[in-house]
Design an enzyme around this catalytic site. Structure first.
Site, PDB file in Angstrom:
ATOM      1  N   HIS A   1     -10.577 -14.245   3.985  1.00  0.00           N
ATOM      2  CA  HIS A   1     -11.661 -14.124   3.253  1.00  0.00           C
ATOM      3  C   HIS A   1     -12.647 -15.130   3.293  1.00  0.00           C
ATOM      4  O   HIS A   1     -14.035 -14.354   3.200  1.00  0.00           O
ATOM      5  CB  HIS A   1     -11.786 -12.757   2.567  1.00  0.00           C
ATOM      6  CG  HIS A   1     -10.541 -12.276   3.104  1.00  0.00           C
ATOM      7  ND1 HIS A   1     -10.578 -10.402   2.033  1.00  0.00           N
ATOM      8  CD2 HIS A   1      -9.921 -11.392   4.133  1.00  0.00           C
ATOM      9  CE1 HIS A   1      -9.116  -9.461   2.917  1.00  0.00           C
ATOM     10  NE2 HIS A   1      -9.274 -10.784   3.772  1.00  0.00           N
TER      11      HIS A   1
ATOM     12  N   ASP B   1     -10.641 -11.496  11.040  1.00  0.00           N
ATOM     13  CA  ASP B   1      -9.835 -12.621  10.082  1.00  0.00           C
ATOM     14  C   ASP B   1      -7.867 -12.243  10.692  1.00  0.00           C
ATOM     15  O   ASP B   1      -7.108 -11.965  11.182  1.00  0.00           O
ATOM     16  CB  ASP B   1      -9.550 -11.332   9.038  1.00  0.00           C
ATOM     17  CG  ASP B   1      -8.957 -11.158   7.170  1.00  0.00           C
ATOM     18  OD1 ASP B   1      -8.764 -12.482   6.632  1.00  0.00           O
ATOM     19  OD2 ASP B   1      -8.873 -10.763   7.130  1.00  0.00           O
TER      20      ASP B   1
ATOM     21  N   ASP C   1       0.057 -12.764   2.732  1.00  0.00           N
ATOM     22  CA  ASP C   1      -0.784 -11.501   2.956  1.00  0.00           C
ATOM     23  C   ASP C   1      -1.160 -12.159   4.833  1.00  0.00           C
ATOM     24  O   ASP C   1      -2.076 -11.955   4.804  1.00  0.00           O
ATOM     25  CB  ASP C   1      -1.992 -11.217   2.402  1.00  0.00           C
ATOM     26  CG  ASP C   1      -3.085  -9.914   2.949  1.00  0.00           C
ATOM     27  OD1 ASP C   1      -2.427  -9.549   3.965  1.00  0.00           O
ATOM     28  OD2 ASP C   1      -3.776  -9.083   2.736  1.00  0.00           O
TER      29      ASP C   1
ATOM     30  N   GLU D   1      -9.015 -14.045  -1.065  1.00  0.00           N
ATOM     31  CA  GLU D   1      -7.917 -14.304  -0.398  1.00  0.00           C
ATOM     32  C   GLU D   1      -8.457 -15.313   1.212  1.00  0.00           C
ATOM     33  O   GLU D   1      -9.579 -15.749   1.245  1.00  0.00           O
ATOM     34  CB  GLU D   1      -7.298 -12.815   1.015  1.00  0.00           C
ATOM     35  CG  GLU D   1      -6.841 -13.563   1.592  1.00  0.00           C
ATOM     36  CD  GLU D   1      -6.575 -11.541   3.220  1.00  0.00           C
ATOM     37  OE1 GLU D   1      -5.797 -11.219   2.094  1.00  0.00           O
ATOM     38  OE2 GLU D   1      -7.172 -12.139   4.325  1.00  0.00           O
TER      39      GLU D   1
ATOM     40  N   ASP E   1      -4.028 -13.927  -2.536  1.00  0.00           N
ATOM     41  CA  ASP E   1      -3.625 -13.601  -1.235  1.00  0.00           C
ATOM     42  C   ASP E   1      -3.851 -14.614  -0.197  1.00  0.00           C
ATOM     43  O   ASP E   1      -4.661 -14.969   0.048  1.00  0.00           O
ATOM     44  CB  ASP E   1      -4.441 -12.348  -0.584  1.00  0.00           C
ATOM     45  CG  ASP E   1      -3.962 -10.443  -0.818  1.00  0.00           C
ATOM     46  OD1 ASP E   1      -3.087 -10.999  -1.578  1.00  0.00           O
ATOM     47  OD2 ASP E   1      -4.030 -10.078  -0.139  1.00  0.00           O
TER      48      ASP E   1
ATOM     49  N   HIS F   1       0.979  -1.038   0.025  1.00  0.00           N
ATOM     50  CA  HIS F   1       0.109  -0.436  -0.050  1.00  0.00           C
ATOM     51  C   HIS F   1       0.465   1.240  -0.098  1.00  0.00           C
ATOM     52  O   HIS F   1       1.576   0.837   0.496  1.00  0.00           O
ATOM     53  CB  HIS F   1      -0.892   0.105   1.493  1.00  0.00           C
ATOM     54  CG  HIS F   1      -2.172  -1.285   1.723  1.00  0.00           C
ATOM     55  ND1 HIS F   1      -1.542  -2.406   2.001  1.00  0.00           N
ATOM     56  CD2 HIS F   1      -2.725  -1.313   1.215  1.00  0.00           C
ATOM     57  CE1 HIS F   1      -2.217  -2.841   2.216  1.00  0.00           C
ATOM     58  NE2 HIS F   1      -3.045  -2.165   1.932  1.00  0.00           N
TER      59      HIS F   1
ATOM     60  N   GLU G   1     -10.530  -7.325  -3.832  1.00  0.00           N
ATOM     61  CA  GLU G   1     -10.475  -8.924  -3.200  1.00  0.00           C
ATOM     62  C   GLU G   1     -11.386  -8.590  -2.331  1.00  0.00           C
ATOM     63  O   GLU G   1     -11.586  -7.733  -1.216  1.00  0.00           O
ATOM     64  CB  GLU G   1      -8.981  -7.660  -2.326  1.00  0.00           C
ATOM     65  CG  GLU G   1      -8.532  -9.003  -1.493  1.00  0.00           C
ATOM     66  CD  GLU G   1      -7.330  -8.349  -0.707  1.00  0.00           C
ATOM     67  OE1 GLU G   1      -6.761  -7.910  -0.830  1.00  0.00           O
ATOM     68  OE2 GLU G   1      -7.364  -9.550   0.893  1.00  0.00           O
TER      69      GLU G   1
ATOM     70  N   ASP H   1       2.558   2.347   3.066  1.00  0.00           N
ATOM     71  CA  ASP H   1       3.177   1.249   3.811  1.00  0.00           C
ATOM     72  C   ASP H   1       4.785   1.172   3.850  1.00  0.00           C
ATOM     73  O   ASP H   1       5.817   1.540   4.690  1.00  0.00           O
ATOM     74  CB  ASP H   1       3.800   0.158   3.284  1.00  0.00           C
ATOM     75  CG  ASP H   1       1.839  -1.176   3.367  1.00  0.00           C
ATOM     76  OD1 ASP H   1       0.755  -0.970   4.329  1.00  0.00           O
ATOM     77  OD2 ASP H   1       1.693  -2.201   2.548  1.00  0.00           O
TER      78      ASP H   1
ATOM     79  N   ASP I   1      -5.000 -13.706   9.383  1.00  0.00           N
ATOM     80  CA  ASP I   1      -4.346 -13.704   8.421  1.00  0.00           C
ATOM     81  C   ASP I   1      -3.217 -14.766   8.625  1.00  0.00           C
ATOM     82  O   ASP I   1      -1.891 -14.280   9.572  1.00  0.00           O
ATOM     83  CB  ASP I   1      -4.086 -12.611   8.327  1.00  0.00           C
ATOM     84  CG  ASP I   1      -4.622 -11.564   7.715  1.00  0.00           C
ATOM     85  OD1 ASP I   1      -5.558 -12.072   7.151  1.00  0.00           O
ATOM     86  OD2 ASP I   1      -4.591 -10.139   7.348  1.00  0.00           O
TER      87      ASP I   1
HETATM   88  C1  XLS Z   1      -7.612  -7.001   4.745  1.00  0.00           C
HETATM   89  C2  XLS Z   1      -6.589  -6.905   3.077  1.00  0.00           C
HETATM   90  C3  XLS Z   1      -5.862  -6.514   2.868  1.00  0.00           C
HETATM   91  C4  XLS Z   1      -5.868  -6.011   1.287  1.00  0.00           C
HETATM   92  C5  XLS Z   1      -4.391  -5.202   0.562  1.00  0.00           C
HETATM   93  O1  XLS Z   1      -8.301  -7.845   5.244  1.00  0.00           O
HETATM   94  O2  XLS Z   1      -6.440  -8.412   2.747  1.00  0.00           O
HETATM   95  O3  XLS Z   1      -4.379  -6.226   3.432  1.00  0.00           O
HETATM   96  O4  XLS Z   1      -5.247  -8.010   1.290  1.00  0.00           O
HETATM   97  O5  XLS Z   1      -5.549  -4.275   0.959  1.00  0.00           O
HETATM   98 NI    NI Z   2      -7.095 -10.861   5.270  1.00  0.00          NI
HETATM   99 NI    NI Z   3      -5.556  -9.273   1.841  1.00  0.00          NI
END
Ligand code: XLS
Ligand code: NI
Ligand code: NI
Length: 441
Positions: free
Chosen positions: A270, A306, A338, A267, A295, A100, A231, A103, A308
């Site tokens: 998600h 989430d 991700d 993702e 992702d 991003h 996404e 970032d 991750d």
């Molecule tokens: C958040 C998203 C984010 C995207 C990019 O849940 O996964 O990290 O991948 O904005």
């Molecule tokens: Ni996520």
């Molecule tokens: Ni993501």
């Protein structure tokens, strides 16, 4: 130049028998699987936000990891972070990264200053890319962290916020193009709502499409040839995220005529938040011609948010790679981790253990997927399951020849249907296990 990850050398493939925790056991970049090298099949990418910025803060406490890379002021931190990012990618043999705007470079008091800072960091990153050969998989704009985005960005009720988001996207597109990125992601951020008592959903969705259309047209005008991605995510941070899942996003893209330029960045976590399997979301993207990028991560099915996590569930990575192979492999997309280390995994070496675990899990997944496809029993079973559509009434249905009256006449003569066959789910799951674990005993 100073080394940020001291004591860690280049991570190499050592094979399954290696007990070196800083080696790949399954990811052998040059090995050919399903017609391409693993490097080409998997196209691993580093997520700049989780990896370089995420310090482990949660709503109960501040971060546990130091992500300042020896820097004092914000810009020195940002520069050191960029150097550290390229050291990490080089040591892990990861070819791509994703970021991003915020970032890589911190926001300043005005947009003009913020953009100047961004240019300074992009200059540095461009040089690091040339030196290392690393590539940008996709770029994006952070349209959710700053308080101005409290009501969303493109879907904000405040037109000033829409304009600011547009300006931020314009700049993010410019740097993505400048760095040779082949993708640009729209993750919904705060595009969604909490209650319809204060929300005009139809208007907000029209505006979201307006913003994406402006972005698409501008990007094409400055020479962006890659893919845009949506996404999908069903919830978090808002209760109802507009980009709920792949099917919802497909309907959105078609309604607003964006389906030629946009694909999906799917993702794993998600998908499960949307109460779908990861495989379901990938297959939905594939059959609708919008499979784009991934992702890579995994969630915790006992938790409703989430998480991750780095993907280590090989059953899941295998089913994922089956879908990727069936979709014809990645073109502009790739596998972006991700994923973030747990809050307790605060040491720099944990980033390496995490990436190695994730990359090896996908290498295994790729090999197993290839074996399942080559074995052929699963695909043959599925094809055979629909055999009744190959001839007779089934062929007439598929060929568009049977009218509803003819189907009625046919049904009236059927009597009790005795032609159903078993779905054999358990048998098929056992086949998958047999292929996955063959050679183990
Ligand atoms: C958040 C998203 C984010 C995207 C990019 O849940 O996964 O990290 O991948 O904005
Ligand atoms: Ni996520
Ligand atoms: Ni993501």
């Amino acid at each position: 130049m100073s080394e940020f990850f001291q004591g860690i050398g280049k991570v190499k493939f050592e094979g399954a028998k290696s007990d070196n925790p800083l080696a790949f056991r399954y990811y052998n970049p040059d090995e050919v699987v399903a017609g391409k090298t693993m490097r080409e099949q998997l196209k691993f990418a580093m997520s700049y936000w989780h990896t370089m910025c995420g310090a482990g803060a949660d709503m109960f406490g501040v971060g546990t990891a130091d992500r300042s890379y020896g820097g004092g002021d914000e810009m020195t931190v940002a520069k050191n972070k960029a150097r550290a990012a390229f050291e990490l990618m080089t040591k892990l043999d990861i070819d791509f990264f994703c970021f991003h705007d915020r970032d890589i470079s911190p926001e300043a008091a005005t947009l003009t200053e913020t953009n100047a800072r961004l240019d300074e960091i992009v200059d540095l990153i461009e040089g690091l890319m040339k030196e290392s050969g690393k590539k940008l998989l996709w770029g994006t704009a952070n349209l959710f962290s700053n308080p101005r985005y409290m009501h969303g960005a493109g879907t904000s009720c405040n037109a000033d916020v829409f304009a600011f988001a547009a300006a931020q996207i314009k700049k993010a597109l410019e740097i993505t193009v400048r760095l040779g990125g082949n993708g640009y992601v729209f993750w919904g951020g705060r595009e969604g709502y909490e209650t319809l008592l204060n929300t005009d959903m139809g208007f907000e969705l029209d505006n979201m499409a307006r913003l994406m259309t402006l972005a698409r047209d501008y990007a094409r005008s400055i020479g962006f040839k890659g893919d845009f991605y949506i996404e999908p995510k069903p919830k978090e941070p808002t209760k109802h995220q507009y980009d709920f899942d792949v099917a919802t996003c497909c309907a959105f893209l078609r309604k607003y005529g964006l389906d030629k330029d946009f694909k999906m960045n799917v993702e794993a976590n998600h998908a499960t938040l949307a109460t779908h399997t990861f495989q379901h979301e990938l297959a939905t993207a594939r059959i609708n011609g919008v499979f784009g990028s991934i992702d890579a991560n995994q969630g915790d099915l006992l938790l409703g948010w989430d998480t991750d996590q780095f993907p280590t569930n090989v059953y899941e990575t295998a089913l994922c790679m089956m879908e990727v192979i069936k979709a014809g492999g990645f073109t502009n997309g790739g596998l972006n981790f991700d994923a973030k280390v747990r809050r307790g995994s605060f040491e720099p070496s944990d980033l390496f253990y995490a990436y190695i675990a994730g990359m090896d899990a996908f290498a295994l997944g790729l090999k197993i997927a290839d074996k399942i496809i080559k074995d052929g029993r699963i695909d043959a079973f599925v094809a055979d399951r629909y055999a009744s559509y190959k001839s007779g009434i089934g062929a007439d249905i598929v060929g568009g020849k049977a009218t509803i009256q003819q189907l009625e006449a046919y049904a009236l003569n059927l009597g009790d249907i005795t032609t159903n066959t078993s779905g054999r789910q358990e048998y098929l799951e056992h086949i998958v296990n047999g292929i996955m674990f063959s050679g183990l005993v």
